[in-house]
Design an enzyme around this catalytic site. Sequence first.
Site, PDB file in Angstrom:
ATOM      1  N   ASP A 194       0.813  -1.209   0.000  1.00 29.24           N
ATOM      2  CA  ASP A 194       0.000   0.000   0.000  1.00 29.24           C
ATOM      3  C   ASP A 194       0.854   1.270   0.000  1.00 29.24           C
ATOM      4  O   ASP A 194       0.445   2.296  -0.544  1.00 29.24           O
ATOM      5  CB  ASP A 194      -0.915   0.007   1.226  1.00 29.24           C
ATOM      6  CG  ASP A 194      -1.975  -1.090   1.150  1.00 29.24           C
ATOM      7  OD1 ASP A 194      -2.226  -1.585   0.022  1.00 29.24           O
ATOM      8  OD2 ASP A 194      -2.533  -1.452   2.202  1.00 29.24           O
ATOM      9  N   GLY A 195       2.034   1.195   0.613  1.00 30.25           N
ATOM     10  CA  GLY A 195       2.904   2.362   0.634  1.00 30.25           C
ATOM     11  C   GLY A 195       3.344   2.782  -0.759  1.00 30.25           C
ATOM     12  O   GLY A 195       3.501   3.977  -1.040  1.00 30.25           O
ATOM     13  N   ASN A 264      -5.094   8.764   2.010  1.00 30.88           N
ATOM     14  CA  ASN A 264      -5.596   8.113   3.225  1.00 30.88           C
ATOM     15  C   ASN A 264      -6.191   9.117   4.202  1.00 30.88           C
ATOM     16  O   ASN A 264      -7.392   9.148   4.406  1.00 30.88           O
ATOM     17  CB  ASN A 264      -4.488   7.309   3.901  1.00 30.88           C
ATOM     18  CG  ASN A 264      -4.386   5.900   3.349  1.00 30.88           C
ATOM     19  OD1 ASN A 264      -5.214   5.468   2.561  1.00 30.88           O
ATOM     20  ND2 ASN A 264      -3.362   5.180   3.766  1.00 30.88           N
ATOM     21  N   ASP A 294      -6.049  13.836  22.018  1.00 33.29           N
ATOM     22  CA  ASP A 294      -4.747  13.681  21.358  1.00 33.29           C
ATOM     23  C   ASP A 294      -4.741  14.245  19.949  1.00 33.29           C
ATOM     24  O   ASP A 294      -3.671  14.531  19.407  1.00 33.29           O
ATOM     25  CB  ASP A 294      -4.348  12.209  21.312  1.00 33.29           C
ATOM     26  CG  ASP A 294      -3.828  11.721  22.659  1.00 33.29           C
ATOM     27  OD1 ASP A 294      -3.658  12.573  23.558  1.00 33.29           O
ATOM     28  OD2 ASP A 294      -3.606  10.510  22.810  1.00 33.29           O
TER      29      ASP A 294
END
Length: 423
Positions: A194-195, A264, A294
């Site tokens: 996927d990268g 993404n 966060d």
Amino acid sequence: MAEQFSAEKNGDIDCERVKNSDNQSMLQNESNEYSETGCMKHGIWSHEVLRDRESDSNSNADRNKIMRKASFKLSWWCNGENGDQHKHDIVSFERGNITTAERSSKQISLKWESDPQTVLILTKPNSVSVRILCVQMVRWLRERKKLNVYVEPRVKVELVAESSNFSYVQTWKDDSEISHLHMKVDLVITLGGDGTVLWAASMFKGPVPPIVPFSLDSEHFKDCLDSVLRGPISITLRHRLLCRVVRDAAKNEYETEEPFLVLNEVTIDRGISSYLTNLECYCDNSFVTCVQGDGLILSTTSGSTAYSLAAGGSMVHPQVPGILFTPICPHSLSFRPLILPEHVTVRIMVPFNSRSPAWASFDGKDRKLLAAGDALLCSMAPWPVPTACQVDSTNDFLRSIHDGLHWNLRKTQSFDGPRDRDL
């Protein structure tokens, strides 16, 4: 559909081209019914006059009773002259009911009008198996398919170092040549995970050629590429987010830094600060909430199975147009994730009373500091990433969450346990 109106030049609707064969046959067959339809510039107008069929046949007054439906107009609009959100859809009017044409949620098929001539191959670096597969694929595409092959500069150095016969492989020198690749390349092949697909999408700042991803264990690539080059192929249009940082010193929201395109997600977090993030969130001009925790994730539906899922967001089919609004470890237990429509613009602002700045990262890289008064604008980009499917988009999506995420994988209960008594 009784009538169908399609937008013509400049968004106008051509009244002369509207055909209503269904209503014409209805008027010929049913003398007790009368219908009027018309259209107006920049919109849709309809008006119907219907006779009541349920009236008593013995009463002339009831028989002549007329029911009149209200007229209406539908028009598309966007916020301001510089707005980048536009509505492109077909709307039909059928006896008072509004319906829309089939949207892009249907499976999309790509059919070549002419044979592909140029292929770009992008590979995962520092992988021996990928390098071997790349050599085989480049040689096969050139010798058997007579295609022009582009590779990255580092890959060309590796190929030429292995054999001088690879001198025909083409590459680029600088970023200006990369910006024109979409006008030369017909197809992009990625060798990796996927990268590598994320890297391929990030190279194109505008239109993206169709991408065919290959995993590291691909063995029968020749049959697959034969099918792809011959066509037609099923593709998934993966939407991207267009993200712009607006500094406090900017005169207006159009005075931004260089935009980012993310496949993404974009993440706004507190960085190394020990304080909670304090983010004011707006959807178009409506206040959504103040995020304390966060951080926050704005994800595409393609990225719904990545960071957003780990933070508690839902898995969404990649062809569902929308923006996922997922908090990261919120300070409130009632803060649940949202899914917003694709046409909105989300604005995340760091207020002046925030105890610390925030950091924004785009697909896990290119981190930007957001100081007090700065804002991040996110909207759906007009250039999706078309990726080839093995079967179709739904089959590929379900297979990926079953095989990759082991979704709902559990041991089946034994059939020889206690049972209900027969009645």
